[in-house]
Design a protein around this motif. Sequence first.
Motif, PDB file in Angstrom:
ATOM      1  N   LEU A 393       0.828  -1.209   0.000  1.00 17.49           N
ATOM      2  CA  LEU A 393       0.000   0.000   0.000  1.00 17.49           C
ATOM      3  C   LEU A 393       0.863   1.260   0.000  1.00 17.49           C
ATOM      4  O   LEU A 393       0.497   2.274  -0.603  1.00 17.49           O
ATOM      5  CB  LEU A 393      -0.923   0.001   1.218  1.00 17.49           C
ATOM      6  N   ASN A 394       2.000   1.196   0.668  1.00 14.91           N
ATOM      7  CA  ASN A 394       2.923   2.326   0.677  1.00 14.91           C
ATOM      8  C   ASN A 394       3.420   2.629  -0.730  1.00 14.91           C
ATOM      9  O   ASN A 394       3.479   3.797  -1.150  1.00 14.91           O
ATOM     10  CB  ASN A 394       4.105   2.021   1.598  1.00 14.91           C
ATOM     11  N   ALA A 395       3.780   1.581  -1.484  1.00 16.61           N
ATOM     12  CA  ALA A 395       4.231   1.771  -2.867  1.00 16.61           C
ATOM     13  C   ALA A 395       3.125   2.387  -3.716  1.00 16.61           C
ATOM     14  O   ALA A 395       3.374   3.280  -4.551  1.00 16.61           O
ATOM     15  CB  ALA A 395       4.684   0.445  -3.467  1.00 16.61           C
ATOM     16  N   VAL A 396       1.877   1.944  -3.484  1.00 15.92           N
ATOM     17  CA  VAL A 396       0.741   2.496  -4.235  1.00 15.92           C
ATOM     18  C   VAL A 396       0.568   3.982  -3.927  1.00 15.92           C
ATOM     19  O   VAL A 396       0.354   4.805  -4.827  1.00 15.92           O
ATOM     20  CB  VAL A 396      -0.549   1.718  -3.893  1.00 15.92           C
ATOM     21  N   LEU A 397       0.679   4.351  -2.652  1.00 20.72           N
ATOM     22  CA  LEU A 397       0.498   5.753  -2.259  1.00 20.72           C
ATOM     23  C   LEU A 397       1.626   6.631  -2.797  1.00 20.72           C
ATOM     24  O   LEU A 397       1.405   7.800  -3.146  1.00 20.72           O
ATOM     25  CB  LEU A 397       0.419   5.864  -0.739  1.00 20.72           C
ATOM     26  N   ILE A 398       2.851   6.091  -2.846  1.00 15.98           N
ATOM     27  CA  ILE A 398       3.958   6.864  -3.421  1.00 15.98           C
ATOM     28  C   ILE A 398       3.695   7.153  -4.898  1.00 15.98           C
ATOM     29  O   ILE A 398       3.856   8.287  -5.366  1.00 15.98           O
ATOM     30  CB  ILE A 398       5.294   6.108  -3.251  1.00 15.98           C
ATOM     31  N   LEU A 399       3.269   6.117  -5.636  1.00 16.83           N
ATOM     32  CA  LEU A 399       2.947   6.320  -7.053  1.00 16.83           C
ATOM     33  C   LEU A 399       1.806   7.318  -7.221  1.00 16.83           C
ATOM     34  O   LEU A 399       1.818   8.146  -8.146  1.00 16.83           O
ATOM     35  CB  LEU A 399       2.580   4.975  -7.702  1.00 16.83           C
ATOM     36  N   ALA A 400       0.830   7.243  -6.321  1.00 15.14           N
ATOM     37  CA  ALA A 400      -0.300   8.178  -6.394  1.00 15.14           C
ATOM     38  C   ALA A 400       0.169   9.607  -6.152  1.00 15.14           C
ATOM     39  O   ALA A 400      -0.251  10.538  -6.852  1.00 15.14           O
ATOM     40  CB  ALA A 400      -1.359   7.784  -5.369  1.00 15.14           C
ATOM     41  N   GLY A 401       1.046   9.791  -5.160  1.00 14.46           N
ATOM     42  CA  GLY A 401       1.556  11.130  -4.871  1.00 14.46           C
ATOM     43  C   GLY A 401       2.349  11.705  -6.023  1.00 14.46           C
ATOM     44  O   GLY A 401       2.176  12.873  -6.400  1.00 14.46           O
ATOM     45  N   LEU A 402       3.221  10.887  -6.619  1.00  7.37           N
ATOM     46  CA  LEU A 402       4.010  11.349  -7.760  1.00  7.37           C
ATOM     47  C   LEU A 402       3.110  11.658  -8.949  1.00  7.37           C
ATOM     48  O   LEU A 402       3.339  12.629  -9.681  1.00  7.37           O
ATOM     49  CB  LEU A 402       5.047  10.286  -8.137  1.00  7.37           C
ATOM     50  N   SER A 403       2.085  10.844  -9.153  1.00  8.27           N
ATOM     51  CA  SER A 403       1.160  11.075 -10.269  1.00  8.27           C
ATOM     52  C   SER A 403       0.362  12.353 -10.065  1.00  8.27           C
ATOM     53  O   SER A 403       0.190  13.146 -10.996  1.00  8.27           O
ATOM     54  CB  SER A 403       0.204   9.887 -10.420  1.00  8.27           C
ATOM     55  N   ALA A 404      -0.128  12.569  -8.838  1.00  2.63           N
ATOM     56  CA  ALA A 404      -0.924  13.768  -8.554  1.00  2.63           C
ATOM     57  C   ALA A 404      -0.109  15.037  -8.767  1.00  2.63           C
ATOM     58  O   ALA A 404      -0.646  16.063  -9.203  1.00  2.63           O
ATOM     59  CB  ALA A 404      -1.453  13.716  -7.123  1.00  2.63           C
ATOM     60  N   LEU A 405       1.192  14.979  -8.466  1.00  2.00           N
ATOM     61  CA  LEU A 405       2.061  16.142  -8.659  1.00  2.00           C
ATOM     62  C   LEU A 405       2.519  16.288 -10.108  1.00  2.00           C
ATOM     63  O   LEU A 405       3.148  17.291 -10.459  1.00  2.00           O
ATOM     64  CB  LEU A 405       3.297  16.032  -7.755  1.00  2.00           C
ATOM     65  N   GLY A 406       2.231  15.283 -10.941  1.00  4.17           N
ATOM     66  CA  GLY A 406       2.736  15.312 -12.314  1.00  4.17           C
ATOM     67  C   GLY A 406       4.247  15.238 -12.340  1.00  4.17           C
ATOM     68  O   GLY A 406       4.895  15.833 -13.206  1.00  4.17           O
ATOM     69  N   ALA A 407       4.823  14.485 -11.393  1.00  3.32           N
ATOM     70  CA  ALA A 407       6.276  14.431 -11.244  1.00  3.32           C
ATOM     71  C   ALA A 407       6.925  13.669 -12.392  1.00  3.32           C
ATOM     72  O   ALA A 407       6.299  12.840 -13.063  1.00  3.32           O
ATOM     73  CB  ALA A 407       6.645  13.781  -9.914  1.00  3.32           C
ATOM     74  N   THR A 408       8.190  13.971 -12.603  1.00  2.69           N
ATOM     75  CA  THR A 408       8.990  13.265 -13.599  1.00  2.69           C
ATOM     76  C   THR A 408       9.917  12.309 -12.869  1.00  2.69           C
ATOM     77  O   THR A 408      10.709  12.727 -12.017  1.00  2.69           O
ATOM     78  CB  THR A 408       9.818  14.255 -14.438  1.00  2.69           C
ATOM     79  N   LEU A 409       9.830  11.037 -13.184  1.00  5.64           N
ATOM     80  CA  LEU A 409      10.637  10.017 -12.512  1.00  5.64           C
ATOM     81  C   LEU A 409      11.967   9.848 -13.232  1.00  5.64           C
ATOM     82  O   LEU A 409      12.013   9.575 -14.424  1.00  5.64           O
ATOM     83  CB  LEU A 409       9.890   8.680 -12.480  1.00  5.64           C
ATOM     84  N   THR A 410      13.045  10.057 -12.489  1.00 11.93           N
ATOM     85  CA  THR A 410      14.387   9.872 -13.023  1.00 11.93           C
ATOM     86  C   THR A 410      15.038   8.677 -12.328  1.00 11.93           C
ATOM     87  O   THR A 410      14.475   8.090 -11.399  1.00 11.93           O
ATOM     88  CB  THR A 410      15.239  11.128 -12.795  1.00 11.93           C
ATOM     89  N   PHE A 411      16.252   8.325 -12.762  1.00 13.64           N
ATOM     90  CA  PHE A 411      16.944   7.208 -12.138  1.00 13.64           C
ATOM     91  C   PHE A 411      17.220   7.484 -10.658  1.00 13.64           C
ATOM     92  O   PHE A 411      17.037   6.598  -9.822  1.00 13.64           O
ATOM     93  CB  PHE A 411      18.242   6.909 -12.891  1.00 13.64           C
ATOM     94  N   PRO A 412      17.659   8.711 -10.276  1.00 13.51           N
ATOM     95  CA  PRO A 412      17.768   8.998  -8.844  1.00 13.51           C
ATOM     96  C   PRO A 412      16.427   8.870  -8.122  1.00 13.51           C
ATOM     97  O   PRO A 412      16.383   8.518  -6.950  1.00 13.51           O
ATOM     98  CB  PRO A 412      18.282  10.440  -8.809  1.00 13.51           C
ATOM     99  N   GLY A 413      15.324   9.174  -8.831  1.00 10.83           N
ATOM    100  CA  GLY A 413      14.008   9.004  -8.229  1.00 10.83           C
ATOM    101  C   GLY A 413      13.716   7.551  -7.925  1.00 10.83           C
ATOM    102  O   GLY A 413      13.120   7.217  -6.893  1.00 10.83           O
ATOM    103  N   ILE A 414      14.143   6.655  -8.835  1.00 12.04           N
ATOM    104  CA  ILE A 414      13.983   5.217  -8.580  1.00 12.04           C
ATOM    105  C   ILE A 414      14.799   4.821  -7.360  1.00 12.04           C
ATOM    106  O   ILE A 414      14.368   4.016  -6.525  1.00 12.04           O
ATOM    107  CB  ILE A 414      14.402   4.404  -9.820  1.00 12.04           C
ATOM    108  N   ALA A 415      16.011   5.385  -7.246  1.00 12.37           N
ATOM    109  CA  ALA A 415      16.843   5.114  -6.076  1.00 12.37           C
ATOM    110  C   ALA A 415      16.125   5.552  -4.794  1.00 12.37           C
ATOM    111  O   ALA A 415      16.158   4.857  -3.771  1.00 12.37           O
ATOM    112  CB  ALA A 415      18.185   5.823  -6.208  1.00 12.37           C
ATOM    113  N   GLY A 416      15.471   6.727  -4.870  1.00 11.56           N
ATOM    114  CA  GLY A 416      14.711   7.200  -3.719  1.00 11.56           C
ATOM    115  C   GLY A 416      13.548   6.272  -3.394  1.00 11.56           C
ATOM    116  O   GLY A 416      13.228   6.038  -2.220  1.00 11.56           O
TER     117      GLY A 416
END
Length: 522
Positions: A393-416
């Motif tokens: 559920l935590n992974a789902v909420l992280i994806l939801a937060g990034l999606s709501a912000l319209g964030a751009t996922l980079t390789f450092p973001g994957i590391a985070g």
Amino acid sequence: MLQFSKFKVTIILGIILLGIIFSAPNLVPEDKLESLPGWLPKTVISLGLDLQGGSHLLYEVDTGKFLKERLDAVENDIRDKLTKGETKFGYLNLQASADTVSLTLRDPTQIDAARPLLQQATTDMDLQIGSDGKVVAKYTDQTLARLKAQLIEQSIEVIRKRIDETGTKEPTIIRQGEDRIVVQLPGVKEPERIKAIIDKTAKMTFHMVDEAAEVSGQPGPTDMVVKVRNPRDDGAAQLIVQKVPLLSGQNLTDAQQTFEGGGQPVVSFKFDSIGAKKFGQITSQNVGRRFAIILDGEIVTAPVIKDAILGGSGIISGSFTVQTAGDLALLLRAGALPADLTVIEERTVGADLGADSIAAGKKACLIAIVLIVVAMLVLYGFFGLIANVALVLNAVLILAGLSALGATLTFPGIAGLVLTLGMAVDANVLILERVREEMRHGRSPVTAMESGYREAQATIIDANVTHVIATLFLFWFGSGPIKGFAITLLIGVVTSFFTSVYVTRLMTSLWLRRARPKALPL
């Protein structure tokens, strides 16, 4: 501590439901997103330059030319104020050089009378007037630093408007050093047209043609010689125009590519109320004379004013194609760059490298999740299973937060993201170890569980606060990929606290009420 009101249960389940709704569009193919119901969110996480490939451009801003133009404007303003007022002031050697404007008053006794006019013309400059009539106006170091900072910020804003209008998805445009700008264009493999649009200064001004100077062939001190972009349109390779523009493109509100008689592509433009008033005055006072429209230092057209144009609109004609007319209209809408840009670094990230990064990121996430799940099951059994459900559920909420912000996922973001998943079970480890300790002291299952959550919560909050502080510093002082890492980590800290404390507590409470165990399987 294990008692939940209906209101709290509703809030927790509502947050989980929203997380599922906002993260779900990432699983839908891009071409099917528009077919989703209108009430569903459709924002998805965009892939950065290092994940989907694209172009990286590093520009250097010509601050020297910008400063020279400002000093030239100050020079013209001084000339006008000293010669066109009620009192005329004679002067010698008026010139702009480096970061100063200097002149010498012919009559030193006029210093006091000329001082207010000179101060008006040299705002933001350090003005020094000697007893011999020598005048020197110079920019201070602080003023120069402020002007350069404003120049970079304005350039970034203009570039952003131009890039967004071309349809490029999620560009990264940031300042680097004192006079450089980084532009990253994910998904753009051949950036030549983008570069052409960015590189254009698109500085448009309107000048009257000096007809007398044209006849004599000798430009006056207030004139300048300007090249004609398409000589066949105006019959001359260059024209002599007045230096001081009567109107600038800053007053434009719109520009569109259109067609005039014969299907020739042209650019129509429209002024704001101030520009329309000025344009109407210029055309009504100069019927029968030519005025030149100068774009990026070249005359694009120099028509004769046949009638007063009072509607605040006009047309730029020339040897345009549909593409070049459309690009020019785009540039005029976005606004003029305040200074010239020079590409000093350019590189392309191939799609293969991006695919490799995505594959490596997926592999890292998968390995991390598997190891965490196995470790929690082995160490804590049934309660490890609850912690693993909270992890998902935590992974789902992280994806939801990034999606709501319209964030751009980079390789450092994957590391985070991987780091956050590892941190997400820390709170559960603290809680369950505390429960074990309470059980060793002979506490009942409910009492041990309540005490475990209550005693561990202060430590969990302290740990998360320190994580948030460190992450905020990364976000404030970092740039580019570092910001992406910080955003992912910050969202992960918040969601992991929610799932590790509230979600697991709710699931544990429901299990205790139904099972009523005499001992905890821990």
